[in-house]
Design an enzyme around this catalytic site. Structure first.
Site, PDB file in Angstrom:
ATOM      1  N   LYS A  51      29.719  31.860  14.962  1.00 54.16           N
ATOM      2  CA  LYS A  51      30.338  33.040  14.362  1.00 54.16           C
ATOM      3  C   LYS A  51      30.181  33.098  12.846  1.00 54.16           C
ATOM      4  O   LYS A  51      29.875  34.139  12.290  1.00 54.16           O
ATOM      5  CB  LYS A  51      31.814  33.075  14.750  1.00 54.16           C
ATOM      6  CG  LYS A  51      32.486  34.374  14.452  1.00 54.16           C
ATOM      7  CD  LYS A  51      33.896  34.377  15.004  1.00 54.16           C
ATOM      8  CE  LYS A  51      34.586  35.669  14.670  1.00 54.16           C
ATOM      9  NZ  LYS A  51      35.952  35.696  15.164  1.00 54.16           N
ATOM     10  N   ARG A 123      43.293  25.678  17.386  1.00 56.66           N
ATOM     11  CA  ARG A 123      42.460  25.779  16.176  1.00 56.66           C
ATOM     12  C   ARG A 123      43.331  26.113  14.965  1.00 56.66           C
ATOM     13  O   ARG A 123      43.172  25.544  13.883  1.00 56.66           O
ATOM     14  CB  ARG A 123      41.387  26.848  16.394  1.00 56.66           C
ATOM     15  CG  ARG A 123      40.489  27.114  15.207  1.00 56.66           C
ATOM     16  CD  ARG A 123      39.390  28.102  15.603  1.00 56.66           C
ATOM     17  NE  ARG A 123      38.738  28.737  14.480  1.00 56.66           N
ATOM     18  CZ  ARG A 123      37.730  28.206  13.791  1.00 56.66           C
ATOM     19  NH1 ARG A 123      37.268  27.013  14.103  1.00 56.66           N
ATOM     20  NH2 ARG A 123      37.180  28.864  12.784  1.00 56.66           N
TER      21      ARG A 123
END
Length: 176
Positions: A51, A123
């Site tokens: 990403k 995360r």
């Protein structure tokens, strides 16, 4: 968080959760990990351009290294670090994001909490905890694989860092 990470019975599932939290991985990054991405000599994990459009290395702690070595020895996965199913052609497929979601859901059901955990929650916790432990924002940006510092700056607002404490410079001038 510790209860959640320890709740799966299968080593593979515990490692999945620990990599999500301990390395700050996105679900699809975890799915795409190859065995060759694990570098035991450097205690690191290579995350291919995703990403954020940048390759990155994240450190592996000793507990993860021990677990990964045991897992690789006992499970002997093919190509991917975590395999899913064989295709009709006999090729191994990587674990899917859906499978990771299922593992998290199952693990969450085994701990007594009302908090909702997702892969992104792990995360997010990774980033917040590193900031609270004193990691600088630039290093965190690199570990998370963010292309823009503004994306990483979001974590400054949620981190309960010591730098937000108010004190007098006299407090640090005279140490006992």
């Amino acid at each position: 968080l510790i209860d959640l990470l320890q709740s799966p019975k299968l080593l593979k599932h515990r490692l999945l959760l620990m990599l999500l939290y301990g390395c700050g991985l996105r679900s699809y990054e975890l799915c795409n990990l190859l065995q060759s991405d694990v570098d035991f000599n450097r205690n690191s994990l290579f995350i291919r351009k995703q990403k954020g459009k940048t390759d990155r290395y994240v450190p592996l702690n000793t507990m993860l290294i021990r677990g990964l070595k045991k897992y690789l020895k006992t499970e002997s996965p093919v190509k991917y670090l975590f395999n899913s199913q064989l295709t009709k052609d006999g090729l191994w497929q990587p674990i899917t994001v859906r499978a990771i979601q299922w593992i998290i859901k199952e693990s969450r059901s085994k701990v007594s909490t009302k908090k909702k955990f997702t892969a992104h929650t792990l995360r997010h916790s990774y980033a917040t905890h590193l900031l609270e432990d004193g990691l600088n924002i630039i290093s965190l940006k690199e570990l998370l694989g963010h292309a823009h510092i503004e994306t990483t700056m979001v974590y400054l607002h949620v981190a309960n860092s010591g730098s937000s404490l108010k004190f007098s410079p006299l407090d640090t001038l005279y140490t006992a």
